[in-house]
Design a protein around this motif. Structure first.
Motif, PDB file in Angstrom:
ATOM      1  N   MET A  79     -11.955 -13.040  -1.133  1.00  0.00           N
ATOM      2  CA  MET A  79     -10.670 -12.571  -1.640  1.00  0.00           C
ATOM      3  C   MET A  79      -9.610 -12.904  -0.598  1.00  0.00           C
ATOM      4  N   LEU A  80      -8.613 -13.658  -1.020  1.00  0.00           N
ATOM      5  CA  LEU A  80      -7.535 -14.095  -0.147  1.00  0.00           C
ATOM      6  C   LEU A  80      -6.243 -13.462  -0.633  1.00  0.00           C
ATOM      7  N   GLU A  81      -5.627 -12.658   0.224  1.00  0.00           N
ATOM      8  CA  GLU A  81      -4.369 -12.009  -0.114  1.00  0.00           C
ATOM      9  C   GLU A  81      -3.431 -12.158   1.076  1.00  0.00           C
ATOM     10  N   LYS A  82      -2.290 -12.775   0.819  1.00  0.00           N
ATOM     11  CA  LYS A  82      -1.358 -13.106   1.901  1.00  0.00           C
ATOM     12  C   LYS A  82      -1.041 -11.892   2.768  1.00  0.00           C
ATOM     13  N   GLY A  83      -1.237 -12.083   4.092  1.00  0.00           N
ATOM     14  CA  GLY A  83      -0.906 -11.041   5.056  1.00  0.00           C
ATOM     15  C   GLY A  83      -1.914  -9.910   5.153  1.00  0.00           C
ATOM     16  N   LYS A  84      -3.067 -10.026   4.478  1.00  0.00           N
ATOM     17  CA  LYS A  84      -4.060  -8.951   4.493  1.00  0.00           C
ATOM     18  C   LYS A  84      -5.439  -9.493   4.868  1.00  0.00           C
ATOM     19  N   ARG A  85      -6.271  -8.586   5.366  1.00  0.00           N
ATOM     20  CA  ARG A  85      -7.652  -8.912   5.722  1.00  0.00           C
ATOM     21  C   ARG A  85      -8.583  -8.196   4.760  1.00  0.00           C
ATOM     22  N   HIS A  86      -9.542  -8.923   4.227  1.00  0.00           N
ATOM     23  CA  HIS A  86     -10.540  -8.342   3.324  1.00  0.00           C
ATOM     24  C   HIS A  86     -11.928  -8.616   3.870  1.00  0.00           C
ATOM     25  N   MET A  98     -21.414 -10.104   5.870  1.00  0.00           N
ATOM     26  CA  MET A  98     -20.101  -9.552   5.543  1.00  0.00           C
ATOM     27  C   MET A  98     -19.124 -10.189   6.529  1.00  0.00           C
ATOM     28  N   ILE A  99     -18.152 -10.910   5.995  1.00  0.00           N
ATOM     29  CA  ILE A  99     -17.199 -11.587   6.866  1.00  0.00           C
ATOM     30  C   ILE A  99     -15.789 -11.082   6.571  1.00  0.00           C
ATOM     31  N   GLY A 100     -14.960 -11.125   7.596  1.00  0.00           N
ATOM     32  CA  GLY A 100     -13.563 -10.762   7.424  1.00  0.00           C
ATOM     33  C   GLY A 100     -12.758 -12.004   7.101  1.00  0.00           C
ATOM     34  N   VAL A 101     -11.859 -11.883   6.142  1.00  0.00           N
ATOM     35  CA  VAL A 101     -11.008 -13.001   5.727  1.00  0.00           C
ATOM     36  C   VAL A 101      -9.559 -12.533   5.819  1.00  0.00           C
ATOM     37  N   PHE A 102      -8.785 -13.181   6.703  1.00  0.00           N
ATOM     38  CA  PHE A 102      -7.365 -12.851   6.839  1.00  0.00           C
ATOM     39  C   PHE A 102      -6.545 -14.049   6.371  1.00  0.00           C
ATOM     40  N   THR A 103      -5.708 -13.830   5.355  1.00  0.00           N
ATOM     41  CA  THR A 103      -4.904 -14.903   4.772  1.00  0.00           C
ATOM     42  C   THR A 103      -3.566 -14.965   5.482  1.00  0.00           C
ATOM     43  N   LYS A 104      -3.306 -16.131   6.101  1.00  0.00           N
ATOM     44  CA  LYS A 104      -2.060 -16.306   6.851  1.00  0.00           C
ATOM     45  C   LYS A 104      -0.936 -16.800   5.949  1.00  0.00           C
ATOM     46  N   THR A 105      -1.197 -17.861   5.186  1.00  0.00           N
ATOM     47  CA  THR A 105      -0.149 -18.406   4.313  1.00  0.00           C
ATOM     48  C   THR A 105      -0.725 -18.720   2.940  1.00  0.00           C
ATOM     49  N   MET A 106       0.154 -18.677   1.935  1.00  0.00           N
ATOM     50  CA  MET A 106      -0.244 -19.006   0.574  1.00  0.00           C
ATOM     51  C   MET A 106       0.966 -19.597  -0.146  1.00  0.00           C
ATOM     52  N   LYS A 107       0.775 -20.786  -0.706  1.00  0.00           N
ATOM     53  CA  LYS A 107       1.841 -21.424  -1.485  1.00  0.00           C
ATOM     54  C   LYS A 107       1.244 -21.823  -2.827  1.00  0.00           C
ATOM     55  N   ASN A 108       1.796 -21.255  -3.888  1.00  0.00           N
ATOM     56  CA  ASN A 108       1.257 -21.455  -5.228  1.00  0.00           C
ATOM     57  C   ASN A 108       2.333 -22.050  -6.134  1.00  0.00           C
ATOM     58  N   THR A 109       2.087 -23.276  -6.623  1.00  0.00           N
ATOM     59  CA  THR A 109       3.003 -23.893  -7.593  1.00  0.00           C
ATOM     60  C   THR A 109       2.279 -24.185  -8.907  1.00  0.00           C
ATOM     61  N   LEU A 110       1.216 -23.443  -9.192  1.00  0.00           N
ATOM     62  CA  LEU A 110       0.461 -23.651 -10.429  1.00  0.00           C
ATOM     63  C   LEU A 110       1.275 -23.164 -11.627  1.00  0.00           C
ATOM     64  N   ASN A 111       1.222 -23.936 -12.710  1.00  0.00           N
ATOM     65  CA  ASN A 111       1.871 -23.540 -13.962  1.00  0.00           C
ATOM     66  C   ASN A 111       0.960 -23.937 -15.123  1.00  0.00           C
ATOM     67  N   GLU A 112       1.470 -23.937 -16.351  1.00  0.00           N
ATOM     68  CA  GLU A 112       0.644 -24.211 -17.531  1.00  0.00           C
ATOM     69  C   GLU A 112      -0.024 -25.583 -17.477  1.00  0.00           C
ATOM     70  N   LYS A 113       0.594 -26.556 -16.821  1.00  0.00           N
ATOM     71  CA  LYS A 113       0.071 -27.922 -16.816  1.00  0.00           C
ATOM     72  C   LYS A 113      -0.766 -28.254 -15.582  1.00  0.00           C
ATOM     73  N   GLY A 114      -0.776 -27.379 -14.587  1.00  0.00           N
ATOM     74  CA  GLY A 114      -1.507 -27.648 -13.343  1.00  0.00           C
ATOM     75  C   GLY A 114      -0.629 -27.316 -12.164  1.00  0.00           C
ATOM     76  N   GLY A 115      -0.750 -28.112 -11.090  1.00  0.00           N
ATOM     77  CA  GLY A 115       0.056 -27.880  -9.895  1.00  0.00           C
ATOM     78  C   GLY A 115      -0.818 -27.799  -8.661  1.00  0.00           C
ATOM     79  N   THR A 116      -0.313 -27.123  -7.610  1.00  0.00           N
ATOM     80  CA  THR A 116      -1.064 -27.029  -6.363  1.00  0.00           C
ATOM     81  C   THR A 116      -1.142 -25.587  -5.862  1.00  0.00           C
ATOM     82  N   LEU A 117      -2.177 -25.353  -5.093  1.00  0.00           N
ATOM     83  CA  LEU A 117      -2.388 -24.087  -4.410  1.00  0.00           C
ATOM     84  C   LEU A 117      -2.788 -24.425  -2.989  1.00  0.00           C
TER      85      LEU A 117
END
Length: 148
Positions: A79-86, A98-117
């Motif tokens: 689970m990746l959530e910007k600015g949080k550790r899970h 059990m590993i800790g995952v800290f999300t530093k940055t996230m850029k999402n341009t996904l839309n109905e046709k596709g895009g990038t994450l």
């Protein structure tokens, strides 16, 4: 038989461990859909050493949360959530971690046709840094490609 996997999914992943960076690039066919402002990317990942083995991967994107679910011989759920550790379960052949995952940055341009994450995150084990990671996933409809 119609082609059920109508999307081209490009994944570029980088992992930096002890100052050394490994880069992996995958280009595969898969499925993509948007439902109630949530995006779902599904694809199979094949084992290079044993092509008969594969895992089913599902990436669910909702607002600032990305969940990556891998099902197969080993299973994981990140689970990746910007600015949080899970804390996340990661199964390996040697056992469960059990590993800790800290999300530093996230850029999402996904839309109905596709895009990038694009996501960058760290992995830690017992709060000790294990690796710095980043990935970029690009989704596009196969019939929209002009290069062919």
């Amino acid at each position: 038989m119609a082609d059920k996997e109508k999307y081209l999914i490009s994944i570029i992943g980088e992992q930096t461990l002890d100052g050394e960076t490994d880069k992996v690039e995958v280009l595969t066919s898969g499925n993509y859909m948007m439902k109630k402002n949530h995006c779902y990317i599904g694809y199979k990942e094949y084992d290079e050493e044993n092509p008969n083995n594969h895992s089913d991967n599902l990436i669910k994107v909702e607002d600032d949360i990305v969940t990556i679910i891998r099902k197969g011989e080993t299973q994981s759920r990140l689970m990746l959530e910007k600015g949080k550790r899970h804390q996340c379960l990661y199964q390996t052949i040697a056992g469960d971690l059990m590993i800790g995952v800290f999300t530093k940055t996230m850029k999402n341009t996904l839309n109905e046709k596709g895009g990038t994450l694009e996501v960058s995150y760290t992995l830690d084990f017992n709060t000790d840094l294990v690796s710095e990671n980043r990935f970029k996933i690009t989704v596009e409809e196969k019939n929209n490609r002009n290069e062919d």
